[in-house]
Design a protein around this motif. Structure first.
Motif, short mmCIF file in Angstrom:
data_model
loop_
_atom_site.label_atom_id
_atom_site.label_comp_id
_atom_site.label_asym_id
_atom_site.label_seq_id
_atom_site.Cartn_x
_atom_site.Cartn_y
_atom_site.Cartn_z
N GLY A 163 32.18 -19.98 -97.26
CA GLY A 163 32.13 -19.28 -95.94
C GLY A 163 31.23 -19.70 -94.64
N VAL A 164 30.07 -20.06 -95.17
CA VAL A 164 29.09 -20.46 -94.11
C VAL A 164 29.37 -21.77 -93.70
N SER A 165 30.12 -22.80 -94.56
CA SER A 165 30.44 -23.96 -94.13
C SER A 165 31.31 -24.02 -93.18
N LEU A 166 32.39 -23.12 -93.16
CA LEU A 166 33.69 -22.89 -92.49
C LEU A 166 33.44 -22.38 -91.28
N ILE A 167 32.31 -21.21 -91.07
CA ILE A 167 31.81 -20.92 -89.94
C ILE A 167 31.24 -21.84 -89.08
N ILE A 168 30.42 -22.80 -89.48
CA ILE A 168 29.84 -23.85 -88.90
C ILE A 168 30.96 -24.98 -88.23
N MET A 169 31.85 -25.43 -89.18
CA MET A 169 32.92 -26.12 -88.92
C MET A 169 33.59 -25.62 -87.71
N ALA A 170 34.18 -24.22 -87.87
CA ALA A 170 34.97 -23.50 -86.86
C ALA A 170 34.09 -23.72 -85.50
N GLY A 171 32.91 -23.54 -85.36
CA GLY A 171 32.05 -23.79 -84.29
C GLY A 171 32.17 -25.14 -83.57
N ILE A 172 32.15 -26.12 -84.44
CA ILE A 172 32.23 -27.36 -84.17
C ILE A 172 33.51 -27.88 -83.71
N VAL A 173 34.59 -27.62 -84.33
CA VAL A 173 36.26 -27.89 -83.99
C VAL A 173 36.25 -27.19 -82.63
N ALA A 174 35.67 -25.89 -82.55
CA ALA A 174 36.13 -25.19 -81.41
C ALA A 174 35.63 -25.99 -80.05
N ARG A 175 34.60 -26.64 -79.91
CA ARG A 175 34.11 -27.40 -78.97
C ARG A 175 34.88 -28.70 -78.84
N LEU A 176 35.65 -29.21 -79.97
CA LEU A 176 36.15 -30.64 -79.92
C LEU A 176 37.32 -30.80 -78.78
N PRO A 177 38.13 -29.50 -78.34
CA PRO A 177 39.07 -29.81 -77.14
C PRO A 177 38.40 -29.96 -76.05
N THR A 178 37.36 -29.30 -75.63
CA THR A 178 36.43 -29.43 -74.32
C THR A 178 36.02 -30.96 -74.35
N ALA A 179 35.43 -31.46 -75.63
CA ALA A 179 35.01 -32.90 -75.29
C ALA A 179 36.03 -33.76 -75.02
N ILE A 180 37.16 -33.85 -75.79
CA ILE A 180 38.10 -34.51 -75.68
C ILE A 180 39.17 -34.82 -74.18
N ALA A 181 38.94 -33.21 -73.53
CA ALA A 181 39.27 -32.95 -72.34
C ALA A 181 38.46 -33.88 -71.17
N GLN A 182 37.10 -33.63 -71.44
CA GLN A 182 36.15 -34.34 -70.66
C GLN A 182 36.19 -35.78 -70.79
N LEU A 183 36.65 -36.62 -72.00
CA LEU A 183 36.84 -37.76 -71.89
C LEU A 183 38.22 -38.34 -71.14
N PHE A 184 39.08 -37.51 -71.08
CA PHE A 184 40.31 -37.99 -70.43
C PHE A 184 40.29 -37.45 -68.96
N GLU A 185 39.41 -36.63 -68.51
CA GLU A 185 39.12 -36.28 -67.25
C GLU A 185 38.18 -37.56 -66.53
N GLY A 186 37.34 -38.00 -67.46
CA GLY A 186 36.49 -39.05 -66.99
C GLY A 186 37.66 -40.27 -66.64
N VAL A 187 38.66 -40.78 -67.50
CA VAL A 187 39.60 -41.56 -67.17
C VAL A 187 40.44 -41.15 -65.92
N ARG A 188 40.72 -39.97 -65.59
CA ARG A 188 41.55 -39.58 -64.66
C ARG A 188 40.72 -39.82 -63.26
N THR A 189 39.59 -39.55 -63.34
CA THR A 189 38.65 -39.64 -62.01
C THR A 189 38.12 -41.10 -61.94
N GLY A 190 38.42 -42.07 -62.85
CA GLY A 190 37.76 -43.23 -62.87
C GLY A 190 36.45 -43.38 -63.15
N SER A 191 35.79 -42.26 -63.78
CA SER A 191 34.12 -42.59 -63.88
C SER A 191 34.18 -43.07 -65.23
#
Length: 454
Positions: A192-220
């Motif tokens: 349970g404890v490991s799954l809670i930590i993993m859920a927190g990490i995975v929840a941040r993953l879409p934001t990190a991926i969105a930042q990468l593609f936003e950087g490509v879109r803006t040219g940075s």
């Protein structure tokens, strides 16, 4: 028996999964508990201005705050009631585990079986409460002075009442997560404890991926760099899967025993994992290195600009910046140290050799007793060198490349280690439940056929 189990595991299909009613209940319970954790991460502690807190966090990122914020799924960034996550519980568990190895009275408790384990669990909970109270009060005190230079106040009404309310809220949130983790372990699937930590990490993953593609879109950011990050992540995941499954199998023989087929030699294997320490070394090394920078962030608002204390704190934080040669060198040294230290705590060579001697087992060519203990120490030292090198590569390659490319990608080596390890463990438990369910069906069919023949 092993080959039959492997064949049955290969025959697992969606049809067998659909028939496993108990497994589906456990999965739904686990999913519901993780959804509840994510909902709680959006509930702020009393007296916090969420908008001001979000603005201030952007100016205070870069220290251990980012490290713990990743594990809490952004709860620390929003300063929710579960901002501390389960990190106090993990720290308390490690301390109690170390104490049960080094402290004589706790060693005796560890050998008492279920009764001693329950007593050690109580010590873990008490220590969790103590650590959460200390960390919660320090966070509440730091929030009152945070943003003084920017003219932004994250706390609506500073004072002792806010500190007490914030501390109680953080303690309650951490203890509730600890309880949820225990319920997942007993009534759900996986740790349970490991799954809670993993859920927190995975929840941040879409934001990190969105930042990468936003950087490509803006040219940075160059699209080739993004493709390189994706390819590197895939390679690291495959490398982690391979190394986490790697083990050194030590042949164990037992004296010849009389069986139905005559005198036979019993043999077994003692598996020694290449990475016995798991993800503990990177977590400890990161926490120790990033702590000075966090102290500067918390005390910078109150320290006078010309004071000697603020000057040496700023010097330390500059010296330990992300991607600097000093940071990478100390990070690697910390991982190696904790890898050897925690492996020695996890695997007791003396106890293992005594157990083998008590049951008549021995390693071919090695005398039982002290010689076996020394042989285990020799093997562990060689294995741990490989395991420590593997952890250093996994954790430092993303850090080094991010620093060289000027990236701020949150999914680092430690996060990848946790996600891959927990996923592999959860999938293994699901397969075990499915195999047990299929064995149960075979036994029922065998009993029905036997009843019909009678």
């Amino acid at each position: 028996m092993a080959s039959a189990a492997e064949q049955m595991a290969s025959n697992i299909s969606l049809g067998s999964f659909g028939k496993a009613t108990e497994l589906k209940k456990r999965l739904w319970f686990t999913i519901g508990a993780l959804i509840l954790f994510r909902l709680l991460s959006f509930v702020p502690i009393p007296g916090i201005d969420p908008h001001a807190m979000a603005a201030l966090y952007q100016t205070q990122s870069g220290g251990v705050l980012d490290f713990f914020n990743t594990f809490s799924g952004g709860a620390l960034e929003r300063m929710s009631i579960v901002a501390l996550g389960v990190m106090p519980y993990i720290t308390a568990s490690i301390v109690v585990q170390l104490g049960s190895t080094l402290y004589p009275s706790w060693q005796a408790l560890k050998k008492e079986g279920e009764t001693g384990r329950k007593k050690l669990n109580q010590y873990t909970r008490y220590l969790t409460v103590l650590l959460t109270v200390i960390q919660g009060y320090l966070i509440a005190s730091g929030l009152e002075g945070l943003g003084a230079k920017q003219g932004i106040a994250a706390v609506v009404e500073p004072g002792m009442l806010f500190r007490v309310a914030a501390t109680i809220s953080l303690v309650g949130g951490t203890l509730f997560l600890m309880w949820i983790g225990e319920q997942i372990t007993s009534r759900g699937i996986g740790n349970g404890v490991s799954l809670i930590i993993m859920a927190g990490i995975v929840a941040r993953l879409p934001t990190a991926i969105a930042q990468l593609f936003e950087g490509v879109r803006t040219g940075s950011m160059d699209s080739i760099v993004v493709l390189g990050i994706i390819a590197l992540t895939v390679v690291l995941v495959l490398f982690i899967c391979f190394m986490e499954r790697a083990q050194r199998r030590v042949l164990i023989q037992y004296p010849k025993r009389q069986t139905v087929r005559g005198m036979q030699q019993e043999r077994s294997h003692l598996p020694l994992k290449i990475n016995t320490a798991g993800v503990i070394p990177p977590i400890f090394a990161s926490s120790l290195l990033l702590m000075p920078l966090t102290v500067v962030q918390m005390l910078g608002a109150r320290a006078q600009s010309g004071s000697s204390s603020s000057e040496w704190l700023i010097t330390i934080s500059t010296f330990l910046q992300h991607g600097s040669p000093a940071y990478l060198t100390l990070y690697a040294a910390g991982i190696i140290f904790f890898c050897f230290f925690y492996t020695a705590v996890q695997f007791n060579s003396e106890e293992t050799s005594e157990n083998l001697k008590r049951h008549g087992g021995f390693i071919p060519g090695i005398r039982p007793g002290k010689a076996t203990e020394l042989y285990f120490d020799y093997l562990l030292n060689r294995i741990t060198v490989i395991g420590a090198a593997y952890l250093v590569i996994i954790c430092l390659v993303p850090e080094f490349l991010s620093a060289q490319a000027g990236l701020n990608f949150r999914l680092g080596g430690t996060s990848l280690l946790i996600v891959v390890n927990v996923t592999m463990d959860t999938v293994s438990q699901i397969q075990s439940h499915l195999i047990a369910h299929q064995y149960g069906d075979l036994i029922k069919k065998a009993k029905l056929k036997g009843a019909k023949r009678r």
